[in-house]
Design a protein around this motif. Structure first.
Motif, PDB file in Angstrom:
ATOM      1  N   THR A  15      -4.103  -1.691  -7.435  1.00 25.50           N
ATOM      2  CA  THR A  15      -4.174  -0.392  -8.097  1.00 25.50           C
ATOM      3  C   THR A  15      -3.641  -0.541  -9.519  1.00 25.50           C
ATOM      4  OG1 THR A  15      -1.948   0.248  -7.426  1.00 25.50           O
ATOM      5  CG2 THR A  15      -3.764   0.819  -5.897  1.00 25.50           C
ATOM      6  N   ASP A  16      -3.769   0.517 -10.295  1.00 24.62           N
ATOM      7  CA  ASP A  16      -3.222   0.494 -11.658  1.00 24.62           C
ATOM      8  C   ASP A  16      -1.713   0.260 -11.623  1.00 24.62           C
ATOM      9  OD1 ASP A  16      -5.721   0.866 -12.772  1.00 24.62           O
ATOM     10  OD2 ASP A  16      -5.479   3.045 -13.020  1.00 24.62           O
ATOM     11  N   ALA A  17      -1.040   0.875 -10.649  1.00 23.02           N
ATOM     12  CA  ALA A  17       0.418   0.684 -10.525  1.00 23.02           C
ATOM     13  C   ALA A  17       0.747  -0.769 -10.205  1.00 23.02           C
ATOM     14  CB  ALA A  17       0.983   1.604  -9.445  1.00 23.02           C
ATOM     15  N   GLU A  64       0.833  -1.200   0.000  1.00 22.56           N
ATOM     16  CA  GLU A  64       0.000   0.000   0.000  1.00 22.56           C
ATOM     17  C   GLU A  64       0.873   1.258   0.000  1.00 22.56           C
ATOM     18  OE1 GLU A  64      -3.924   1.630   2.349  1.00 22.56           O
ATOM     19  OE2 GLU A  64      -2.365   0.633   3.537  1.00 22.56           O
ATOM     20  N   GLU A  65       1.927   1.263   0.820  1.00 22.38           N
ATOM     21  CA  GLU A  65       2.852   2.406   0.859  1.00 22.38           C
ATOM     22  C   GLU A  65       3.494   2.652  -0.500  1.00 22.38           C
ATOM     23  OE1 GLU A  65       5.714   1.848   3.983  1.00 22.38           O
ATOM     24  OE2 GLU A  65       4.133   1.552   5.481  1.00 22.38           O
ATOM     25  N   ALA A  66       3.750   1.580  -1.227  1.00 20.07           N
ATOM     26  CA  ALA A  66       4.360   1.693  -2.559  1.00 20.07           C
ATOM     27  C   ALA A  66       3.327   2.056  -3.626  1.00 20.07           C
ATOM     28  CB  ALA A  66       5.055   0.386  -2.924  1.00 20.07           C
ATOM     29  N   GLY A  67       2.048   2.038  -3.276  1.00 14.62           N
ATOM     30  CA  GLY A  67       1.000   2.406  -4.214  1.00 14.62           C
ATOM     31  C   GLY A  67       0.507   1.266  -5.087  1.00 14.62           C
ATOM     32  N   TYR A  68       0.813   0.022  -4.706  1.00 11.02           N
ATOM     33  CA  TYR A  68       0.432  -1.131  -5.522  1.00 11.02           C
ATOM     34  C   TYR A  68      -0.923  -1.723  -5.154  1.00 11.02           C
ATOM     35  CZ  TYR A  68       5.356  -0.920  -6.804  1.00 11.02           C
ATOM     36  OH  TYR A  68       6.584  -0.496  -7.239  1.00 11.02           O
ATOM     37  N   SER A  83      -4.724  -0.947  -2.646  1.00 10.32           N
ATOM     38  CA  SER A  83      -5.501  -0.008  -1.830  1.00 10.32           C
ATOM     39  C   SER A  83      -6.345  -0.806  -0.852  1.00 10.32           C
ATOM     40  CB  SER A  83      -6.401   0.852  -2.726  1.00 10.32           C
ATOM     41  OG  SER A  83      -7.349   0.035  -3.389  1.00 10.32           O
TER      42      SER A  83
END
Length: 153
Positions: A107-109, A85-89, A91
């Motif tokens: 996520t999209d990432a 989550e911290e890396a944005g991968y 949610s």
């Protein structure tokens, strides 16, 4: 008391089977290790990637479902999900009916990381197969089918 080793054909067969199993195990682990090294994010652990792959293949999960799927404890999965989550991968979305429940989604990432890792792994394997003879590729294709059968038992 008879201290002789069983030298019957059945004993030879067991030894051959044991040897074949060991060779297959070592070759499978070595190939898996080479494939795992082909990744889009070098710092991502195998466990973190496994979570992204599970979300890609099976959709959103609760933390407990992910922990069960990956056969780890809930606290361990919570740490993994927090890093992702911290890396944005991934949610986290609280459940509207039960605020204690949280849904984990890619996520999209995160999807890009999975797609690029799969692309790299396929490209590496495709190149490795290109270096083999046609007969060797046919043998591996047959072996892949047999390995799936063994894995499904």
């Amino acid at each position: 008391m008879n201290d002789r080793v069983d030298e019957s054909p059945r004993s030879d067969s067991r030894d051959a089977l044991r040897s074949a199993a060991s060779e297959l195990r070592m070759a499978t682990f070595r190939l898996a290790r080479r494939l795992r090294s082909q990744r889009a994010v070098d710092t991502m652990s195998d466990g973190q990637f496994a979570v992204l792959a599970a979300l890609t293949m099976h959709g959103e999960h609760t933390l407990g479902q992910l922990a069960e799927r990956e056969r780890v404890t809930a606290p361990s999965m919570n740490r993994t999900v927090s890093l992702l989550e911290e890396a944005g991968y991934v949610s986290r979305t609280p459940d509207e009916d039960d605020r204690r429940k949280v849904t984990i989604a890619l996520t999209d990432a995160g999807r890009l990381v999975v797609d690029e890792t799969v692309r790299r792994r396929d490209a590496w394997l495709e190149q490795a197969l290109a270096d083999l003879s046609g007969h060797e590729r046919q043998t591996l294709a047959a072996a892949a089918e047999i390995m799936r059968k063994v894995a499904d038992t």
